[in-house]
Every structure is written in structure tokens, then in C-alpha cells.
Design a protein around this motif. Structure first.
Motif, PDB file in Angstrom:
ATOM      1  N   GLY A 130      30.147  36.606  38.458  1.00 42.60           N
ATOM      2  CA  GLY A 130      30.398  37.091  38.062  1.00 42.60           C
ATOM      3  C   GLY A 130      29.281  38.201  36.992  1.00 42.60           C
ATOM      4  O   GLY A 130      29.437  39.723  38.067  1.00 42.60           O
ATOM      5  N   TRP A 131      28.877  38.211  35.962  1.00 41.62           N
ATOM      6  CA  TRP A 131      28.096  38.581  35.548  1.00 41.62           C
ATOM      7  C   TRP A 131      27.368  39.486  36.308  1.00 41.62           C
ATOM      8  O   TRP A 131      26.180  40.910  35.988  1.00 41.62           O
ATOM      9  CB  TRP A 131      27.345  38.078  34.619  1.00 41.62           C
ATOM     10  CG  TRP A 131      28.374  37.749  33.172  1.00 41.62           C
ATOM     11  CD1 TRP A 131      29.401  36.575  32.447  1.00 41.62           C
ATOM     12  CD2 TRP A 131      29.020  39.168  32.578  1.00 41.62           C
ATOM     13  NE1 TRP A 131      30.209  37.384  31.659  1.00 41.62           N
ATOM     14  CE2 TRP A 131      29.880  38.225  31.586  1.00 41.62           C
ATOM     15  CE3 TRP A 131      29.074  40.231  32.084  1.00 41.62           C
ATOM     16  CZ2 TRP A 131      31.078  39.484  30.621  1.00 41.62           C
ATOM     17  CZ3 TRP A 131      29.826  40.956  31.146  1.00 41.62           C
ATOM     18  CH2 TRP A 131      31.080  40.182  30.592  1.00 41.62           C
ATOM     19  N   PHE A 174      26.578  39.971  39.535  1.00 43.17           N
ATOM     20  CA  PHE A 174      28.101  41.099  40.203  1.00 43.17           C
ATOM     21  C   PHE A 174      27.326  42.178  39.747  1.00 43.17           C
ATOM     22  O   PHE A 174      26.972  43.519  39.888  1.00 43.17           O
ATOM     23  CB  PHE A 174      28.448  40.064  40.857  1.00 43.17           C
ATOM     24  CG  PHE A 174      28.599  39.747  42.185  1.00 43.17           C
ATOM     25  CD1 PHE A 174      28.284  40.295  43.601  1.00 43.17           C
ATOM     26  CD2 PHE A 174      29.181  38.561  42.788  1.00 43.17           C
ATOM     27  CE1 PHE A 174      29.113  39.956  44.614  1.00 43.17           C
ATOM     28  CE2 PHE A 174      29.126  37.683  43.666  1.00 43.17           C
ATOM     29  CZ  PHE A 174      28.633  38.256  45.033  1.00 43.17           C
ATOM     30  N   LEU A 175      28.865  42.047  38.133  1.00 47.64           N
ATOM     31  CA  LEU A 175      28.263  43.083  37.865  1.00 47.64           C
ATOM     32  C   LEU A 175      27.340  43.068  37.391  1.00 47.64           C
ATOM     33  O   LEU A 175      26.773  44.941  37.703  1.00 47.64           O
ATOM     34  CB  LEU A 175      28.960  42.790  36.381  1.00 47.64           C
ATOM     35  CG  LEU A 175      29.364  43.875  35.662  1.00 47.64           C
ATOM     36  CD1 LEU A 175      30.698  43.266  35.068  1.00 47.64           C
ATOM     37  CD2 LEU A 175      28.561  44.526  34.011  1.00 47.64           C
TER      38      LEU A 175
END
Lengths: 515, 31
Positions: B5-6, B8-9
Motif C-alpha cells: 500500500g505504501w 502504491f501511494l
């Protein structure tokens, strides 16, 4: 040839183009689309669509617009006619006036809600958070705020007709009057000045709200962390990559957010100087739009919804759509926050600035058409537009379902069709080498040749696939709608299209006679 | 949020910031 207006400065042009692209969709539609389509996984098709659809189309629209403007045409009928010596070209170009006008009819009304809600926030007119007792879940907590919005726009009743409050109608009149006043001042003194104020202010307000949301604590979940809030949208669900629905949603969002296929960018680009570096300007515009969308749009509304209503609550809200997120969930959150009135005011003013800059962009093609093709004065062109817009917006204001019907035909389906014709007429009929030469003329950065092949082959095929998939997925259910309001709206759209055809026919006959 | 997730962000935000910074540098920075 009559001398046309031009943008006053390069910064003014870029901010105006950014204002054209940045709209309510960046802050309301994007987070909802992303949340409904796999969160982080949505971003992969989104960025692929940005590169394969968004950037090529953006450059093509700037290229067509500058070329048309140099020949005295500010709208698609004249531009297509200049690119393609065929009688049909100018009639296909009608979409470049018709589509932004139809979107404008309902968009100006939604924009007026944001102005109203910014005032309501500033004066603390929402339901009081302390008075809501016994709410067991997000839906129950949001109920008073939902009722507040529905009462305002008169959507609470069961009948076919909406009954907005006089206040809602008053804000609509103020918004439309303000838009027409800006348009009446012209491209440089009106639209450019508006954007030079509104877009920097929008980014400052976006930054303040962004920081506020990153430092938020949850009133319901002591274990809430920023990481948890961000994970709602950014935790990848890679199964979404194999879903056609995710790809369609991502591609659709790229069209909508960059205002592509509407004709509004064509018109704005027709006012650039002959030697303007449109590659750099186009990339800067797209970059600013993506900054507002991917950073601010992904964070402000959704992360605060997770903090206040938890994962399941935020999920319910995003399923209910963009209006629920922006006009129901956000007021509920602000009313529970210290200095909530101030932050609420800022949120809705940000939306209003995003909206009003898009309203004038959607309106300018009609004004330009009257000025360029009928030699009407700006004041008279704006007056005609104003009378039409004021009258026809009543469909969206009072007829239940009319707004959604217009949004489908113009804001979802029509723009993909116009985009397809833009790519084919510019790259295949006008000629790919000439089109490439038009786009890259005056550019200080060397545009990689790969873009040439992407624009010529991949983008048109990508658009066709989207069109076919939407036609297969959505058209049958849309066409099977049979209620009265839907057919009244379709009748209005059909009549409006006929008026456009007649106007183009008269303009070209007039030109032939004058030649 | 997991490291994915990090990732992607960071990649998404980083790309957007880079595009804007580069364009504005070429537009106004070298003038």
C-alpha cells in the motif's frame, strides 16, 4: 479574418486550463471510483489510462485547438471542417458545443450547492452534532445530514417533481449570474483573472485540508492511525486488475477528470499564441489536475470518512456516490470537529472554485461559436447563452432523474465519441505527420516518438474498446428506462441537437454568401 | 497499511509531484 482574443500570460493560460480540468470530479468522483474499484489496484489502470488516453488526447486537443484558432475557429465545427474537407466534418464537430452545453445545464446547478454549503458552514447552519443521539451506525448518524441536503434540493418527496427551497433557487441564480458576468468580461479579463485567483486559492485550501486530514484523530476508534485511514484507498487488491469494470471505471475517470472529449479544451487552446509550446503547457495542465486529484482528492474526503465512520461506514458512503461523500458525509464530519465551520467553509469553497472554473470553461465554446461563426459581439453571445442556460437548467432543478440522464448521454457516453473523432480526424484524415508537426511545433522539450505511435494506433483502439464495452454494459439498461422524466429529457436533448445542426447550417451558408 | 500500500501511494504521489515539478521548472525555472 477577425482578430481573436488571446490569453494574457503563460501562467494565466496554464491556470485557466488547469481550472478547466480541475472540477468537482477530482474531489468527489475520483475517491468514490477508486474506493469502489479495488483501491490501490484502481491506480494501475488509472495511470495506464492517463498515459495511453489522457496525455495523447490532451496534446491532440491542444493541437487541434491552436490550429483551429489560427484559422479563426474557436469550436469543433470550424476546426473539423478545416482539418477534413468533407461536408460531414462540421456536423460531427457539433458535439464540441453540444456536449459542454448539456453538461453545463446540470453542472452549474450542482456548483451552486457548493456555494450554498460554504455559506451554511460558515454560519453553522448544519444539524448540530450534539443533538444526534442514539445513532448506532454511520447511516443513522448521517441521516440528519442526508435530510438536510434532500430538503435543500427538494429530493425528499416521492413524486416526479423536485421542490428545492427558495434558498437553493437563489444560489442557483447567483451562480449563473456570476458565471455570465465573468464570461462577459472576456477570455483574458474574465476567465483568466478568475483562474489566477481561484486555482492558487484552491491549492492553498486543498493543502490546509490535506494537512488537517493527515493529523485527524478518530472520535469512535481509539486505535485509528493515519496508516489505517490511507489504507482504505491505497491497499492494493490486485484482483481488480483482471476486472473489465475496473479498467472501464479508470478510463472513464481519466476522460472526466481531464475534461477530454468535451470541446472545452479545444476552445481554450484556440486562444493561444501561434508559437506557444503546447506540449509543455499540456503536460503542466495534466500534472496540476493529477496533483489535485491523486493527492488531495484521494485523501481529504475518504480518509476523514474512515476516521469518523470506520471502514464499513466509509465503504457504505462511497457506495452511495459522490454527492453522499461530499454533501452528506463531509458536513457530518465537520460538525464534529473543532473549528468545523471554518474547515467546512474551506471544503465547500474549494469545491465552488473547482466548479465555477469548470462552469466558465464549459460555457465558453457556445460563446466562441457565436462570436467566431456568427460575428456576434461577446455581450450578445453571453446574453443568448444566459437565457438558454437559465431556462434549460430548470429541467435539472425540478425534474427528478433528468440530471442523471443528461450526465449519461453527455458526461459519460458523448465525450468518448467526440474523443474518437478527434483522434481519427487529426491523426488519420488530416495526416499523422502533419498532426505530429502541429503538436510539436514550438516545443522546447523533445516529445518521445513513442507518443506518435501511441496517439496514432493505441489511443483510438483503446477508445473504441471503451465505447463498445459501455455500449454493451450500460446502453441496454439506460434505453430500457421508460419513465416520463427520462423521455422529456431525451426530447430536450434531441431538440437541442437539431438546433445545433440548424445553427451550423446557417453559419456555413452565411459564410458562403459573404465569401 | 502493508508495504504494498505504501509502495502504491509513494509511487503515485511521487509520479504526480515529479510531473508538476519538471513542467514548472521547464516553464519558469530556467527563464
Amino acid at each position: 479574418m477577425k482578430k481573436r482574443e488571446q490569453w494574457g500570460s503563460r501562467m494565466g493560460l496554464i491556470l485557466a486550463m488547469a481550472g478547466n480540468a480541475i472540477g468537482l470530479g477530482n474531489f468527489l468522483r475520483f475517491p468514490v471510483q477508486a474506493a469502489q474499484n479495488g483501491g490501490g489496484a484502481f491506480m494501475i489502470p488509472y495511470f495506464v489510462s492517463f498515459v495511453l488516453l489522457g496525455l495523447p488526447l490532451m496534446l491532440v486537443e491542444w493541437g487541434i485547438g491552436r490550429y483551429g484558432g489560427s484559422l479563426g475557429h474557436g469550436t469543433a465545427p470550424g476546426m473539423f471542417d478545416a482539418l477534413w474537407k468533407n461536408r460531414a466534418a462540421k456536423y460531427i464537430g457539433i458535439l464540441g458545443i453540444f456536449l459542454p452545453l448539456v453538461v453545463l445545464v446540470y453542472y452549474v446547478y450542482i456548483c451552486s450547492w457548493t456555494l450554498a454549503f460554504s455559506i451554511f458552514s460558515a454560519f453553522g447552519m448544519y444539524p448540530d452534532a450534539d443533538s444526534i443521539t442514539g445513532a448506532s451506525d454511520a447511516a443513522a448518524y448521517l441521516q440528519p445530514y442526508k435530510k438536510y441536503l434532500f430538503d435543500f434540493i427538494g429530493a425528499g418527496g416521492a413524486g416526479d417533481v423536485l421542490s428545492p427551497t427558495p434558498l437553493a433557487y437563489g444560489f442557483f441564480v447567483v451562480t449563473i449570474a456570476l458565471s455570465l458576468w465573468i464570461l462577459g468580461r472576456g477570455v483574458s479579463a474574465g476567465i483568466e483573472v478568475l483562474n489566477k485567483i481561484a486555482i492558487p486559492a484552491l491549492f492553498v485550501m486543498g493543502l490546509v485540508l490535506f494537512i488537517r486530514v493527515l493529523t485527524i484523530s478518530s472520535p469512535i476508534d481509539p486505535g485509528y492511525t493515519l496508516s489505517k485511514g490511507l489504507s482504505f484507498l491505497w491497499e492494493p487488491d490486485l484482483s481488480g486488475l483482471l476486472s473489465a469494470k475496473t479498467w472501464l471505471a479508470a478510463a472513464g475517470q481519466i476522460f472526466f477528470t481531464l475534461s477530454l472529449g468535451l470541446g472545452a479544451i479545444l476552445t481554450y487552446a484556440s486562444y493561444v499564441k501561434k508559437d506557444e509550446d503546447i506540449v509543455l503547457d499540456g503536460f503542466a495542465t495534466a500534472g496540476l489536475n493529477e496533483f489535485a486529484e491523486v493527492i488531495f482528492g484521494s485523501t481529504i474526503a475518504i480518509t476523514s470518512a474512515v476516521a469518523f465512520f470506520g471502514f464499513s461506514g466509509a465503504s457504505e458512503i462511497s457506495k452511495e456516490g459522490a454527492f453522499s461523500l461530499g454533501f452528506i458525509s463531509m458536513p457530518a464530519i465537520f460538525s464534529h470537529m473543532p473549528f468545523g465551520g471554518f474547515f467546512g467553509f474551506m471544503w465547500f469553497l474549494l469545491l465552488f472554485f473547482a466548479g465555477i472554473t469548470s462552469v466558465v470553461a464549459l460555457a465558453q465554446p457556445v460563446v466562441a461559436f457565436f462570436e467566431d461563426e456568427f460575428d456576434l459581439s461577446r455581450a450578445r453571445s453571453v446574453l443568448i447563452l444566459g437565457i438558454f442556460l437559465f431556462a434549460s437548467a430548470h429541467l435539472a432543478i425540478f425534474l427528478k432523474g433528468s440530471l442523471d440522464e443528461m450526465d449519461f448521454w453527455a458526461g459519460t457516453f458523448g465525450l468518448v465519441i467526440l474523443a474518437f473523432f478527434e483522434m481519427v480526424i487529426f491523426f488519420w484524415i488530416f495526416g499523422s505527420d502533419r498532426a505530429w508537426g502541429e503538436i510539436t511545433r514550438g516545443s522546447v522539450i523533445s516529445l518521445p516518438k513513442i507518443f506518435y505511435y501511441v496517439a496514432k494506433y493505441i489511443t483510438p483502439v483503446f477508445i473504441l474498446v471503451i465505447l463498445a464495452a459501455w455500449a454493451y454494459e450500460q446502453l441496454p439498461s439506460i434505453l430500457s428506462k421508460s419513465d416520463k422524466n427520462v423521455w422529456i429529457t431525451r426530447g430536450f436533448l434531441f431538440a437541442l441537437l437539431l438546433v445545433h445542426i440548424a445553427a451550423v447550417k446557417i453559419a456555413w451558408r452565411r459564410r458562403r454568401n459573404n465569401a | 497499511m502493508t508495504y504494498k500500500g505504501w509502495l502504491f501511494l509513494s509511487a503515485s504521489w511521487g509520479m504526480v509531484v515529479t510531473i508538476v515539478a519538471y513542467c514548472f521548472y521547464r516553464l519558469f525555472g530556467s527563464a
